[in-house]
Scaffold this active site. Sequence first.
Site, short mmCIF file in Angstrom:
data_model
loop_
_atom_site.label_atom_id
_atom_site.label_comp_id
_atom_site.label_asym_id
_atom_site.label_seq_id
_atom_site.Cartn_x
_atom_site.Cartn_y
_atom_site.Cartn_z
N LYS A 1 13.24 2.09 -11.45
CA LYS A 1 13.64 3.46 -11.12
C LYS A 1 15.02 3.75 -11.68
CE LYS A 1 10.68 4.01 -7.24
NZ LYS A 1 10.30 2.59 -7.10
N ASP B 1 5.53 -3.31 -12.71
CA ASP B 1 6.95 -3.13 -12.39
C ASP B 1 7.37 -4.05 -11.24
OD1 ASP B 1 5.26 -1.74 -10.69
OD2 ASP B 1 6.63 -0.07 -10.39
N GLN C 1 10.87 -8.85 -0.46
CA GLN C 1 9.49 -8.97 -0.94
C GLN C 1 9.12 -10.44 -1.16
OE1 GLN C 1 8.27 -6.17 -3.93
NE2 GLN C 1 6.54 -7.41 -4.57
N LYS D 1 3.11 8.62 -16.88
CA LYS D 1 2.35 8.04 -15.79
C LYS D 1 1.09 8.85 -15.55
CE LYS D 1 4.94 5.45 -12.39
NZ LYS D 1 5.79 5.52 -11.21
N THR E 1 5.99 5.09 1.51
CA THR E 1 7.05 6.05 1.18
C THR E 1 6.50 7.47 1.07
OG1 THR E 1 6.70 5.39 -1.10
CG2 THR E 1 8.58 4.43 0.01
N ARG F 1 16.43 5.79 -4.39
CA ARG F 1 15.48 6.57 -3.64
C ARG F 1 16.13 7.02 -2.33
NH1 ARG F 1 9.52 4.90 -3.81
NH2 ARG F 1 10.28 2.88 -3.16
N LYS G 1 -1.01 12.77 -12.53
CA LYS G 1 -0.37 14.01 -12.11
C LYS G 1 -1.23 15.18 -12.56
CE LYS G 1 3.55 12.34 -10.58
NZ LYS G 1 3.93 12.42 -9.20
N THR G 2 -1.32 16.17 -11.73
CA THR G 2 -1.95 17.41 -12.15
C THR G 2 -0.90 18.50 -11.97
OG1 THR G 2 -2.67 18.02 -9.94
CG2 THR G 2 -4.17 16.67 -11.25
N HIS H 1 -2.23 7.98 -3.54
CA HIS H 1 -2.71 8.75 -4.69
C HIS H 1 -3.30 7.80 -5.72
CE1 HIS H 1 0.99 7.42 -6.61
NE2 HIS H 1 1.63 7.83 -5.53
N HIS I 1 -2.18 4.32 -6.48
CA HIS I 1 -2.48 3.21 -5.59
C HIS I 1 -3.91 2.71 -5.76
CE1 HIS I 1 0.63 5.50 -3.23
NE2 HIS I 1 1.16 4.30 -3.22
#
Length: 410
Positions: free
Chosen positions: A82, A192, A171, A227, A40, A86, A230-231, A45, A48
């Site tokens: 979520k 999740d 899935q 989470k 997606t 999406r 993140k920066t 990042h 993963h």
Amino acid sequence: MRNVYEVLKERGFIENITDEEAVITILKKPVVCYTGFDPTGDSLHVGHLLPLMALMHLEKAGHKPIALLGGGTAMIGDPSGKTEMRQMISSEEIERNKEAMKKIINRYLDIEGGKSLILDNAEWLLPLNYIDFLREIGCHFSVNRMLAAEAYKQRLERGLSFIEFNYQILQAFDFLTLYRSHGCLLQMGGNDQWGNILAGEDLIRRIEGKEAHAFTYPLLTTSDGKKMGKTEKGAVWLSAEKLSPYEYFQFWRNVEDDQVIKLLKIFTFLPMEEITAMEAWKDHELNKAKEILAFEATAITHGKEEARKALEATKAVFSGAGAGGDALPGTVVSRQEISAEKWDAASFLADQGFASSKSEAKRLIMQGGVSFNGEKVGDILMPVTEKNFDEKGECLIKVGKKKFYKVILQ
RNA sequence: GGAGGGGUGCCCGAGUGGUUAAAGGGGGCAGACUGUAAAUCUGUUGCCAAACGGCUACGAAGGUUCAAAUCCUUCUCCCUCCA
């Protein structure tokens, strides 16, 4: 040799598991196992990375991991956990994303040597016939049960489209397919994914009458529950094009105190004894532990050489010794532009991309947050001249407390 | 399909004709303190401009008005109740 499950458990990879005893038993012999990655985004990042680390452990232990690209499932979008639907992604975009992700996965797993596999569920999901699929697979799913699942709770309040509702079934079908084609017995995924994973395990039991197994990874969060990964610039990418090794190193160098040990266990291959020894470290000693974490993690993702460079640059820059090495992010400007006094300090920061706008640059300077080669910039209108560069033609720009950039005169 | 409610800045959320670039909070950023920590305190937080000031912005497009986030029309998305 120790069972790889014990290793994973000890290092904090395990959150939920179907049957611990059984998993240990099947892992005594080489096992085919898989984790899914939906294409997606155009890169991977740190989110993963945890599954990839787990796959690396499994590969080392002689098992056969499959990194399953969700070329088919990405067409649907997983609603698990979520709050909003999406956005639909075009197939061209998914195609591009897959290629980018394959390259990255290759760095972690031995695909060419055949120790691990990359597969794509588009292969079997796209050709599916709707009616056949409903009759063979759909009949095994209870809508009542699906609706009761925690993963859908939020979405039942906010709205859940039919397309997303099908994600879990697909899935589950993946797991069944991999079981049939590769004898895959074990699925891993983020916590999740638990519902989706169990659905697959359940499907294999119903259709094939076989026990498959699964476990999930914990969701890594910062201590305030957000989470991790993140920066200020966004996600912490695993590709050097999207985030330089130096900046990647900085991300790890800046984790919170109470996370270091946990992260060392998961994101490095250092022996457990070494890590537990570090648990005794406190206060400023923790900086050393963070440095080790940053070095090891950077080495895994970008290679030892890049990690070494990043460490060197970090040491130079934070000790005030100037811009050592070439690892720092930065830009190159021409002597003509400088002698023409093309820039004042504020527009320079903005033009070189060190501030997101000129207003932002002005603000930074006025707040006293910018220095050139160790000298505080006090005036947003200060012209940038050769004087700002040292004899090597370099200018080390510090923005805020810990952002460093290097500009080279050419 | 019917009835009602809603869409405000990174997020939450006030605001119902002018003094609103838009209260308050969260987050972010900067400074002080430190260990490139946490906590705390201070400042700051659309863009352009040295500044005066200008421009863009309150789901989208039109309209009313000297003046609109606020009023009207159409569209769009979401929520609640009914079918």
